[in-house]
Design a protein around this motif. Structure first.
Motif, PDB file in Angstrom:
ATOM      1  N   SER A 344       2.588  -0.624   0.323  1.00  0.00           N
ATOM      2  CA  SER A 344       2.029  -1.347  -0.831  1.00  0.00           C
ATOM      3  C   SER A 344       2.908  -2.552  -1.167  1.00  0.00           C
ATOM      4  O   SER A 344       2.447  -3.517  -1.773  1.00  0.00           O
ATOM      5  CB  SER A 344       1.922  -0.427  -2.048  1.00  0.00           C
ATOM      6  N   ARG A 345       4.175  -2.476  -0.740  1.00  0.00           N
ATOM      7  CA  ARG A 345       5.115  -3.588  -0.945  1.00  0.00           C
ATOM      8  C   ARG A 345       6.133  -3.523   0.192  1.00  0.00           C
ATOM      9  O   ARG A 345       6.823  -2.505   0.344  1.00  0.00           O
ATOM     10  CB  ARG A 345       5.810  -3.463  -2.301  1.00  0.00           C
ATOM     11  N   VAL A 346       6.242  -4.579   0.987  1.00  0.00           N
ATOM     12  CA  VAL A 346       7.113  -4.551   2.159  1.00  0.00           C
ATOM     13  C   VAL A 346       7.722  -5.936   2.374  1.00  0.00           C
ATOM     14  O   VAL A 346       7.077  -6.960   2.100  1.00  0.00           O
ATOM     15  CB  VAL A 346       6.333  -4.102   3.422  1.00  0.00           C
ATOM     16  N   GLN A 347       8.950  -5.951   2.846  1.00  0.00           N
ATOM     17  CA  GLN A 347       9.612  -7.215   3.141  1.00  0.00           C
ATOM     18  C   GLN A 347       9.029  -7.837   4.415  1.00  0.00           C
ATOM     19  O   GLN A 347       8.803  -7.137   5.403  1.00  0.00           O
ATOM     20  CB  GLN A 347      11.114  -6.991   3.326  1.00  0.00           C
ATOM     21  N   VAL A 348       8.819  -9.141   4.387  1.00  0.00           N
ATOM     22  CA  VAL A 348       8.291  -9.861   5.559  1.00  0.00           C
ATOM     23  C   VAL A 348       9.287  -9.786   6.713  1.00  0.00           C
ATOM     24  O   VAL A 348       8.896  -9.688   7.882  1.00  0.00           O
ATOM     25  CB  VAL A 348       7.986 -11.330   5.194  1.00  0.00           C
ATOM     26  N   ALA A 349      10.594  -9.799   6.391  1.00  0.00           N
ATOM     27  CA  ALA A 349      11.627  -9.712   7.432  1.00  0.00           C
ATOM     28  C   ALA A 349      11.522  -8.390   8.179  1.00  0.00           C
ATOM     29  O   ALA A 349      11.751  -8.328   9.405  1.00  0.00           O
ATOM     30  CB  ALA A 349      13.008  -9.847   6.795  1.00  0.00           C
ATOM     31  N   HIS A 350      11.151  -7.308   7.462  1.00  0.00           N
ATOM     32  CA  HIS A 350      11.011  -5.993   8.105  1.00  0.00           C
ATOM     33  C   HIS A 350       9.812  -5.996   9.062  1.00  0.00           C
ATOM     34  O   HIS A 350       9.896  -5.470  10.178  1.00  0.00           O
ATOM     35  CB  HIS A 350      10.841  -4.917   7.030  1.00  0.00           C
ATOM     36  N   ILE A 351       8.709  -6.590   8.618  1.00  0.00           N
ATOM     37  CA  ILE A 351       7.523  -6.700   9.495  1.00  0.00           C
ATOM     38  C   ILE A 351       7.850  -7.529  10.733  1.00  0.00           C
ATOM     39  O   ILE A 351       7.461  -7.185  11.853  1.00  0.00           O
ATOM     40  CB  ILE A 351       6.347  -7.332   8.721  1.00  0.00           C
ATOM     41  N   ALA A 352       8.578  -8.637  10.544  1.00  0.00           N
ATOM     42  CA  ALA A 352       8.956  -9.502  11.674  1.00  0.00           C
ATOM     43  C   ALA A 352       9.834  -8.748  12.658  1.00  0.00           C
ATOM     44  O   ALA A 352       9.720  -8.927  13.882  1.00  0.00           O
ATOM     45  CB  ALA A 352       9.675 -10.742  11.160  1.00  0.00           C
ATOM     46  N   LYS A 353      10.709  -7.886  12.140  1.00  0.00           N
ATOM     47  CA  LYS A 353      11.589  -7.093  13.002  1.00  0.00           C
ATOM     48  C   LYS A 353      10.781  -6.076  13.804  1.00  0.00           C
ATOM     49  O   LYS A 353      11.036  -5.861  14.993  1.00  0.00           O
ATOM     50  CB  LYS A 353      12.637  -6.387  12.149  1.00  0.00           C
ATOM     51  N   LEU A 354       9.809  -5.446  13.160  1.00  0.00           N
ATOM     52  CA  LEU A 354       8.984  -4.444  13.850  1.00  0.00           C
ATOM     53  C   LEU A 354       8.132  -5.067  14.952  1.00  0.00           C
ATOM     54  O   LEU A 354       7.920  -4.467  16.001  1.00  0.00           O
ATOM     55  CB  LEU A 354       8.080  -3.734  12.836  1.00  0.00           C
ATOM     56  N   ILE A 355       7.638  -6.281  14.694  1.00  0.00           N
ATOM     57  CA  ILE A 355       6.744  -6.921  15.663  1.00  0.00           C
ATOM     58  C   ILE A 355       7.487  -7.852  16.611  1.00  0.00           C
ATOM     59  O   ILE A 355       6.896  -8.449  17.519  1.00  0.00           O
ATOM     60  CB  ILE A 355       5.620  -7.686  14.921  1.00  0.00           C
ATOM     61  N   THR A 356       8.804  -8.001  16.401  1.00  0.00           N
ATOM     62  CA  THR A 356       9.693  -8.834  17.234  1.00  0.00           C
ATOM     63  C   THR A 356       9.206 -10.277  17.341  1.00  0.00           C
ATOM     64  O   THR A 356       9.032 -10.811  18.432  1.00  0.00           O
ATOM     65  CB  THR A 356       9.886  -8.223  18.642  1.00  0.00           C
ATOM     66  N   LEU A 357       8.953 -10.870  16.175  1.00  0.00           N
ATOM     67  CA  LEU A 357       8.557 -12.283  16.107  1.00  0.00           C
ATOM     68  C   LEU A 357       9.372 -12.957  15.015  1.00  0.00           C
ATOM     69  O   LEU A 357       9.856 -12.286  14.090  1.00  0.00           O
ATOM     70  CB  LEU A 357       7.063 -12.412  15.787  1.00  0.00           C
ATOM     71  N   PRO A 358       9.550 -14.284  15.091  1.00  0.00           N
ATOM     72  CA  PRO A 358      10.278 -14.991  14.031  1.00  0.00           C
ATOM     73  C   PRO A 358       9.620 -14.780  12.665  1.00  0.00           C
ATOM     74  O   PRO A 358       8.391 -14.693  12.569  1.00  0.00           O
ATOM     75  CB  PRO A 358      10.208 -16.452  14.464  1.00  0.00           C
ATOM     76  N   GLN A 359      10.441 -14.746  11.627  1.00  0.00           N
ATOM     77  CA  GLN A 359       9.932 -14.458  10.288  1.00  0.00           C
ATOM     78  C   GLN A 359       8.958 -15.528   9.812  1.00  0.00           C
ATOM     79  O   GLN A 359       7.944 -15.215   9.179  1.00  0.00           O
ATOM     80  CB  GLN A 359      11.087 -14.328   9.299  1.00  0.00           C
ATOM     81  N   ASP A 360       9.242 -16.818  10.107  1.00  0.00           N
ATOM     82  CA  ASP A 360       8.349 -17.882   9.647  1.00  0.00           C
ATOM     83  C   ASP A 360       6.967 -17.793  10.290  1.00  0.00           C
ATOM     84  O   ASP A 360       5.951 -18.122   9.670  1.00  0.00           O
ATOM     85  CB  ASP A 360       8.988 -19.250   9.895  1.00  0.00           C
TER      86      ASP A 360
END
Length: 423
Positions: A344-360
């Protein structure tokens, strides 16, 4: 005498077939260099066949420069034979040369030189055929403006004549040029004209396969992958029937791409195991098989690895590159939706880490998905957090109330009209 002459003419070429390649070319050179009197039908026929066989041997040995020199050398001899035979001989030799070298300036210069010679000799039919080949060369070398200019003038001329087969070729080339330029509407119109013209004549398998290939590409562009697959399969079989390996491999690549875009990547491996497809197994089919495996596993990392390892195969083809960009976006969206679903609330940096893509990149894609209403939520860029809203359920009581009010309004309107009639 005619039968005897034919036997002798064939014997020189047949004799060369029993020799090693180098000795055969030396022997045929002596025949080609021999001066022949215009009244000597036997010698003319023998030299004509020797030229054709010598060109084939040069093609087999990939002697591009020698083949170019042969095309220029035989011009004085062409005045000794009929215009139809000379046109056929020049076209055959030029086609062999273009198969060895179809994308360089030397091929374009040779074609232009042959066109000028045909103009000087007033051989209109040959000139038109050569100009159609020049349009194809302009297309292959990305000279689209030159291709359209020459193609337009040639089309105006051909429409006044009765050479519908050549007209179909030029219209098909025009369709391909417009597609390369991104003008799909004009590309489709040119293809429709080509198919309409082709309906009135016998279309050889090569020509029909070319029409089907372009039709399949345009249907795939409109995201009608089922119809595109049907046309591409017909094209693949057509090119295979006339042993055009390069064109058949291209049709197979697009065929596999349609299967992937139809969300049926598991069918790709089955298609590649068929007897017909195995003949054209190569780098292109391996690349598409890798893409199918990545899509089947819904793995963005695997897709990136395949695109990187076969970069040359994908980057050189506008059709594949355009669809793979769309496929990559879809797969990225599916992966992001799967990752944000439990939160319901998640850091974008965590999603980027899981998907192995740059945060931007992830942040930009999530913003686009929110605007497209594929994700219900907001991006708090200050905190670097994605807030996902709970799915809202529609209030059936409200909907029923609105429907009841509408129905009551119609009843009241009906009663009012009846009351006015009574009064």
């Amino acid at each position: 005498m005619a039968v005897e002459s034919s036997t002798k003419a064939v014997s020189a070429v047949e004799k060369s077939r029993d020799m090693p390649s180098e000795k055969a070319m030396e022997f045929l050179y002596t025949v080609v260099r021999r001066d022949v009197d215009s009244s000597n039908d036997e010698g003319i026929k023998e030299k004509e066949q020797a030229i054709q066989r010598l060109g084939e041997l040069m093609f087999e040995n990939k002697l591009k420069d020698d083949l170019c020199a042969l095309v220029k050398y035989i011009r004085p001899f062409l005045s000794c034979i009929s215009k139809a035979k000379s046109a056929k001989l020049v076209r055959n030799l030029l086609d062999l040369f273009l198969q060895l070298d179809s994308e360089t300036t030397s091929a374009i210069e040779l074609c232009k030189e042959c066109i000028e010679w045909a103009k000087a000799e007033k051989r209109s039919f040959l000139r038109q055929n050569l100009e159609s080949r020049l349009v194809a060369l302009f297309l292959a070398s990305s000279q689209y403006t030159a291709a359209l200019d020459l193609g337009s003038s040639l089309l105006r001329e051909l429409k006044k004549l009765d050479d519908k087969a050549l007209l179909v070729d030029v219209q098909l080339l025009e369709s391909r040029v417009y597609y390369k330029l991104g003008n799909v509407t004009k590309s489709r119109a040119a293809l429709t004209s080509a198919r309409t013209t082709a309906n009135g004549i016998y279309t050889p398998p090569k020509m029909q396969a070319g029409l089907d290939l372009q039709a399949g590409i345009l249907h795939a562009h409109d995201l009608d992958f089922k119809m595109g697959y049907s046309y591409l399969y017909e094209s693949f079989e057509g090119f295979d029937s006339v042993n055009l390996t390069t064109s058949a491999s291209l049709a197979l690549k697009y065929l596999l791409l349609c299967k992937i875009l139809q969300n049926s990547p598991e069918d790709v491996s089955a298609l590649l195991t068929t007897k017909l497809a195995q003949k054209y197994h190569g780098e292109a089919s391996e690349a598409m098989s890798g893409v199918a495996t990545a899509c089947k596993n819904r793995s963005l990392c695997e897709l990136k690895e395949v695109l990187a390892s076969h970069e040359k195969e994908f980057s050189s083809d506008d059709v594949v590159r355009r669809h793979l960009d769309h496929l990559y976006d879809n797969l990225l969206e599916q992966n992001l939706l799967r990752l944000v679903e439990p939160f319901s609330r998640v850091q974008v940096a965590h999603i980027a880490k899981l998907i192995t893509l740059p945060q931007d990149v992830v942040e930009s894609k999530l913003s686009q998905m929110i605007l497209d209403k594929k994700v219900k939520g907001i991006l708090d860029q200050g905190a670097g957090v994605l807030e996902v809203f709970d799915p809202s359920t529609s209030n059936q009581t409200y909907n029923s109330s609105v429907d009841t009010i509408k129905a009551m309004g119609k009843v009241v309107d009906g009663l009012y009209l009846r009351a006015r009639k009574l009064s």
